[in-house]
Design a protein around this motif. Structure first.
Motif, PDB file in Angstrom:
ATOM      1  N   UNK A  59      11.316  -7.269  10.714  1.00  0.00           N
ATOM      2  CA  UNK A  59      10.116  -6.220  11.788  1.00  0.00           C
ATOM      3  C   UNK A  59       9.537  -5.712  11.106  1.00  0.00           C
ATOM      4  N   UNK A  82       9.243   1.672  11.110  1.00  0.00           N
ATOM      5  CA  UNK A  82       9.919   1.021  12.102  1.00  0.00           C
ATOM      6  C   UNK A  82      11.427   0.232  12.184  1.00  0.00           C
ATOM      7  N   UNK A 141       9.176   1.046   6.221  1.00  0.00           N
ATOM      8  CA  UNK A 141      10.167   1.844   6.883  1.00  0.00           C
ATOM      9  C   UNK A 141      10.105   2.942   7.875  1.00  0.00           C
ATOM     10  N   UNK A 146       2.474   2.372   2.301  1.00  0.00           N
ATOM     11  CA  UNK A 146       2.400   3.175   3.818  1.00  0.00           C
ATOM     12  C   UNK A 146       3.371   3.307   4.859  1.00  0.00           C
ATOM     13  N   UNK A 147       4.021   3.292   4.587  1.00  0.00           N
ATOM     14  CA  UNK A 147       5.568   3.683   5.125  1.00  0.00           C
ATOM     15  C   UNK A 147       5.525   2.589   6.486  1.00  0.00           C
ATOM     16  N   UNK A 148       4.627   2.069   6.563  1.00  0.00           N
ATOM     17  CA  UNK A 148       4.809   1.941   8.093  1.00  0.00           C
ATOM     18  C   UNK A 148       6.395   0.609   8.799  1.00  0.00           C
ATOM     19  N   UNK A 167      10.689   0.029   1.518  1.00  0.00           N
ATOM     20  CA  UNK A 167       9.494   0.595   1.092  1.00  0.00           C
ATOM     21  C   UNK A 167       9.927   0.988   0.102  1.00  0.00           C
ATOM     22  N   UNK A 185       0.766  -1.224   0.203  1.00  0.00           N
ATOM     23  CA  UNK A 185       0.399   0.282   0.203  1.00  0.00           C
ATOM     24  C   UNK A 185       0.616   1.410   0.143  1.00  0.00           C
ATOM     25  N   UNK A 188       6.594  -7.579  10.644  1.00  0.00           N
ATOM     26  CA  UNK A 188       5.383  -7.634  11.320  1.00  0.00           C
ATOM     27  C   UNK A 188       4.944  -6.258  11.722  1.00  0.00           C
ATOM     28  N   UNK A 189       5.447  -5.629  11.460  1.00  0.00           N
ATOM     29  CA  UNK A 189       4.289  -4.222  11.312  1.00  0.00           C
ATOM     30  C   UNK A 189       3.808  -3.887   9.833  1.00  0.00           C
ATOM     31  N   UNK A 190       3.231  -4.890   8.732  1.00  0.00           N
ATOM     32  CA  UNK A 190       3.151  -4.606   7.450  1.00  0.00           C
ATOM     33  C   UNK A 190       1.606  -5.363   7.294  1.00  0.00           C
ATOM     34  N   UNK A 191       0.968  -4.424   7.569  1.00  0.00           N
ATOM     35  CA  UNK A 191      -0.931  -4.925   6.507  1.00  0.00           C
ATOM     36  C   UNK A 191      -1.048  -5.953   6.131  1.00  0.00           C
ATOM     37  N   UNK A 192       0.190  -6.028   5.551  1.00  0.00           N
ATOM     38  CA  UNK A 192      -0.420  -6.908   3.997  1.00  0.00           C
ATOM     39  C   UNK A 192       0.672  -7.796   4.243  1.00  0.00           C
ATOM     40  N   UNK A 193       1.653  -8.133   5.184  1.00  0.00           N
ATOM     41  CA  UNK A 193       2.539  -9.600   6.151  1.00  0.00           C
ATOM     42  C   UNK A 193       3.386  -8.833   4.204  1.00  0.00           C
TER      43      UNK A 193
END
Ligand SMILES: Cc1cc2nc3c(=O)[nH]c(=O)nc-3n(C[C@H](O)[C@H](O)[C@H](O)COP(=O)(O)OP(=O)(O)OC[C@H]3O[C@@H](n4cnc5c(N)ncnc54)[C@H](O)[C@@H]3O)c2cc1C
Ligand code: SF4
Ligand code: SF4
Ligand code: SF4
Lengths: 427, 425
Positions: free
Chosen positions: B77, B37, B35, B31-33, B49, B29, B80-85
């Motif tokens: 990690x 983290x 990167x 979304x950058x989560x 990302x 997405x 772990x934080x990625x909504x799409x795994x």
């Protein structure tokens, strides 16, 4: 290699770790219901931190509404099937109260729900009607309404937040607003994420260094606004200390995602639920859900192997497209876990209006599953799929939370209702 | 000799082969989560990302040659934080494999070569006979000098022992007395254990060097050694990646292992719960504070929450609940220290410390005097960044503190204790 399967049992299994799933677990804890929860990162990690109840009204979603409670009354006439219309006002209020007070007790203070919406500042320099705001952002709304002299500060290397943009958009309504750019202490050059700054502000020495920079940037002004970077784990403490060190009033404004307030919430839930007795299996999805006599069996895998959960009841809070609760395909919108029927436009052509930016939103964004008055999902014959299955959150049909600015409202209120029904069932 | 060049990989194609359905790069997405983290973000002007974006755009040449892949510790990690795994570490592994050996960081390559050079599978090249000698030598000394342990055993190649215990080479090689606390613990709980003269070593840098064949060989040697001795449990010492490379390798290469893989931490917790290890925190009269480092190789990437919980239980039992301060974030969300993935061996000191700044901040925020961690790499890295960023904390192994609490820590076993802890003995 010999491996052991892991098996858990619970009275309630919550599927989903978005706002609805987390809210459901909070309400279940409050009612002493033994709960297991599974889910991947949900939309909660992207939120601004503001908890919206209802910010604007269909069909045109034109003006922001001041009184969300009266707004819900209006919805009852125009959109009686909207999930918020199916829950008594007092329950919605209690749901927000319990949710925000839980967050407060866990270290992220929020304003309690009130009679009216408040104006939350956005990184675009616009105002957003919302019901509850994190304590770290509260001063901003107040400073805006008083039109106090204020400096908005941003940081070199930080994307997703520009103080000049905030000021440019607010200046005509807030004349004594100005902007400044400073350097964050001890950061290597290049792009800096808010998350990194927030974590480094948990270190007392960084706070001291930043305090000096902020005090000098503020000049004679007594109130400053910062992007949301005031700590990850203990934001209220970080803000308080910075206020003491600088002698200023300080508030946060959300940044563009990935923003700190959302990550704060997610990390807090992930850490506290297990301590409070919830069996939380984070960052995983349920592969299979089958209903058996007096309950359900959930199967999933984490990196270590298979896990099964037996639960007497289930709340499905798997969200919409972003989180995988609904799937958009060539044959239309489907619900992948149980193949529940999805209310949706008759054909793909009707999903979107011509213009993407059309204020009235798009039909596909009101797609979702149907529930009965107890929030039990309905099957193809319009009957409850199982007496042990309930649903909550934005997977529910007949609401466009983006346009209606009711994301948290739908999630929290329906979770409250679903847990109430679960409790009835368990008795 | 001509200079070797790095071949260009087709990342998009490889990703499609590799990644399970639904976890493909196309689902990103942006979304950058990830990167936001990732402690390696920004190093070599890259982040996870961006890595994905470039892969999708077909910028294969740039990616194939980016040095950043040696700064990503494959800690997962981001996933772990990625909504799409989405799992970037798998592509990083591929990219590492794709580098010609001459171009790879020499330190990691050398560590893997040393592992392959003897039957010990030791990254320091310590041959079996030397290991046997050192163990015997140290054991004799302890038996002579510490009357309480005059009958202590350190069995070697004992068939049918319950536990096959591995050993990080650093101890027999450079600090042999550090082996003793663990032997004492086994002695006290009455464990039926053995070392093996073959495949005794824990560390495994072949995976990190991107040499899949060598990784497979090492794991094969280790599995064979355990099967040969007929042990029920391969008990992994206080070392993170040794567990992960073995556990993941056995699955990946479809090997037949007639035993369980377990981590020492789980057993510490079990023995304390069962009363076999009667530790307490009475010694900590000065309320010295501790935090724990969750090694990603055994927490996020393997066991998950259960071992994190065990670590906390053990720590609190040892130091007192009120003297334990958790790092933020922690458990599966914890940051890698920056020592993993071969980073400590790769010779990229400046990058490694940049990565480690997050860990340093996390520790500094706790204000704790000591970091406890059941991982050798974490231990070394956390010590190093502590010196570099002028922290004032110490780093200790669990075995040290367990023996300290039991009042059986010998004179030579106190290397990692600061003056405050020494006073408590
Ligand atoms: C960018 C962005 C910004 C937002 N900002 C705001 C804001 O400022 N204020 C506000 O009030 N609202 C905001 N929202 C909306 C709010 O976050 C959502 O309304 C709310 O999170 C919806 O909650 P939910 O739990 O129903 O769904 P989601 O948050 O989408 O969560 C669904 C969960 O279900 C899980 N899931 C899906 N399938 C499975 C499965 N098979 N097994 C297990 N788990 C599964 C997902 O992993 C996820 O955890 C924002 C949303 C987005 C995307
Ligand atoms: S967190 Fe996942 S979805 Fe978001 S940018 Fe990274 S890889 Fe893409
Ligand atoms: S595996 Fe770890 S270091 Fe590598 S990109 Fe992901 S978070 Fe960063
Ligand atoms: S050194 Fe420690 S934290 Fe880093 S990768 Fe290894 S186990 Fe993880």
């Amino acid at each position: 290699m010999s491996e052991e399967d892991r098996h858990f049992s619970a009275e309630l299994a919550v599927i989903g770790t978005g706002l609805a799933g987390f809210a459901a677990s909070i309400f279940a804890l409050k009612r002493n219901i033994k709960t297991a929860q599974v889910g991947n990162t949900g939309a909660v990690a992207y939120t601004t931190g503001y908890l919206d109840l209802l910010g604007s009204l269909a069909p045109d979603y034109l003006a922001s509404i001041e009184d969300p409670w009266q707004g819900i009354e209006q919805l009852r006439d125009s959109h009686p099937r909207h999930p918020l219309c199916r829950i008594p006002k007092d329950d919605i209020f209690t749901a927000f109260e319990q949710f925000t007070s839980f967050l407060g007790k866990c270290g992220i203070a929020y304003t309690p729900p009130g009679e009216f919406n408040v104006s939350g500042l956005t990184p675009a320099g616009t105002l957003k009607p919302t019901l509850c705001v994190p304590a770290t952002m509260q001063v901003g709304s107040a400073a805006f309404s008083q039109k106090e002299p204020c400096v908005i500060i941003d940081f070199k290397g930080l994307k997703g937040f520009s103080s000049r943009q905030v000021v440019a958009n607010l200046k005509d309504r807030w004349p004594k607003l100005s902007s400044k750019r400073v350097e964050f202490p001890d950061m290597v050059s290049g792009e800096i994420y808010p998350e990194v700054m927030a974590r480094s502000l948990e270190v007392p020495a960084t706070r001291e260094k930043l305090a000096k920079i902020l005090a000098s940037a503020a000049g004679d002004v007594k109130v400053i606004g910062l992007p949301a970077i005031l700590g990850m784990h203990a934001p209220d403490l970080v803000r308080e200390e910075l206020e003491q060190l600088t002698g200023l009033q300080i508030f946060e404004i959300p940044t563009m995602p990935p923003s700190v307030p959302g990550i704060r919430l997610r990390e807090m839930f992930e850490q506290l639920f297990p301590q409070k007795g919830v069996t939380l299996i984070p960052q995983q999805k349920v592969d299979r859900l089958v209903f058996i006599e007096n309950g359900a069996q959930l199967s999933l895998n984490d990196s270590f192997g298979p896990i099964s959960i037996h639960a007497k009841s289930v709340i499905l809070a798997t969200g919409r497209f972003l989180s995988g609760g609904l799937k958009a395909g060539v044959d239309g919108v489907s619900e992948p876990l149980l193949k529940l029927p999805v209310t949706q436009p008759d054909s793909r052509r009707e999903w979107y209006r011509e213009k993407y930016t059309d204020r009235r939103g798009h039909a596909v964004n009101s797609a979702g599953i149907e529930v009965d008055s107890s929030f039990r999902p309905l099957d193809n014959h319009g009957r409850p799929y199982s007496k042990n299955l309930f649903a909550a959150g934005v997977i529910l049909a007949h609401q466009d939370w983006i346009r209606g600015r009711c994301g948290a409202g739908v999630a929290i209120a329906t979770a409250y209702k679903a847990v109430e029904e679960v409790e009835k069932l368990l008795k | 000799m001509t200079e070797k060049t790095i071949p260009t990989l087709n990342f998009k194609e490889k990703a499609e082969e590799l990644l399970p359905e639904g976890a493909s790069f196309e689902a990103c997405l942006t979304c950058g989560l990830c990167s936001s983290g990732c402690p390696a973000s920004g190093i070599e002007n890259m982040d996870p990302r961006k890595f994905i974006r470039m892969a999708m755009l077909g910028m294969d040449k740039e990616l194939s040659t980016s040095k950043w892949i040696w700064a990503c510790t494959q800690c997962k990690r981001c996933q772990h934080v990625c909504p799409m795994s989405i799992d970037i570490s798998q592509l990083v592994f591929l990219a590492r494999s794709n580098w010609p050996r001459e171009k790879k960081p020499a330190g990691i390559v050398r560590s893997c070569q040393l592992i392959q050079s003897t039957d010990s599978t030791s990254a320091m090249g310590l041959p079996p006979e030397d290991f046997v000698f050192v163990v015997q030598d140290v054991l004799e000394e302890v038996r002579e000098q510490q009357p309480k342990f005059k009958n202590m055993q350190a069995p070697m190649d004992k068939k049918g022992a319950h536990f096959f215990v591995n050993q990080n080479s650093r101890e027999p090689m450079s600090e042999p007395d550090e082996m003793v606390p663990l032997w004492k613990i086994f002695d006290i709980v009455g464990a039926n254990w053995t070392y093996s003269s073959k495949a005794w070593a824990a560390e495994n840098f072949c995976m990190f060097s991107g040499n899949e064949e060598a990784w497979r060989e090492v794991i094969k040697k280790r599995v064979d050694a355990v099967n040969e001795l007929g042990c029920e449990v391969w008990l992994n010492t206080e070392c993170g990646h040794s567990y992960y490379t073995m556990w993941n390798g056995i699955n990946r290469f479809g090997m037949k292992a007639d035993f369980k893989l377990e981590s020492l931490v789980t057993y510490y917790a079990r023995w304390i719960r069962e009363g076999k290890l009667p530790v307490n925190s009475d010694w900590n009269r000065k309320n010295i504070t501790f935090t724990v480092q969750d090694p990603c190789m055994i927490v996020r990437k393997a066991y998950g929450e259960s071992i994190a919980e065990d670590m906390r239980f053990v720590t609190k039992s040892l130091v007192g609940e009120e003297n334990f301060i958790d790092m933020q974030p922690n458990r599966s969300a914890n940051y890698c220290c920056g020592g993993g993935g071969g980073f400590l061996q790769a010779g990229m000191t400046e990058h490694r410390r940049t990565y480690g700044k997050r860990k340093f901040d996390q520790i500094a925020a706790t204000g704790a005097s000591y970091v406890l961690t059941p991982c050798h790499n974490c231990h070394s890295q956390i010590e190093d960044i502590g010196h570099h960023y002028r922290g004032s904390y110490g780093v200790v192994h669990f075995w040290t503190l367990i023996c300290l609490s039991l009042g059986i820590l010998g004179e030579n076993e106190r290397t990692y204790l600061g003056p405050d802890l020494l006073e408590c003995i």
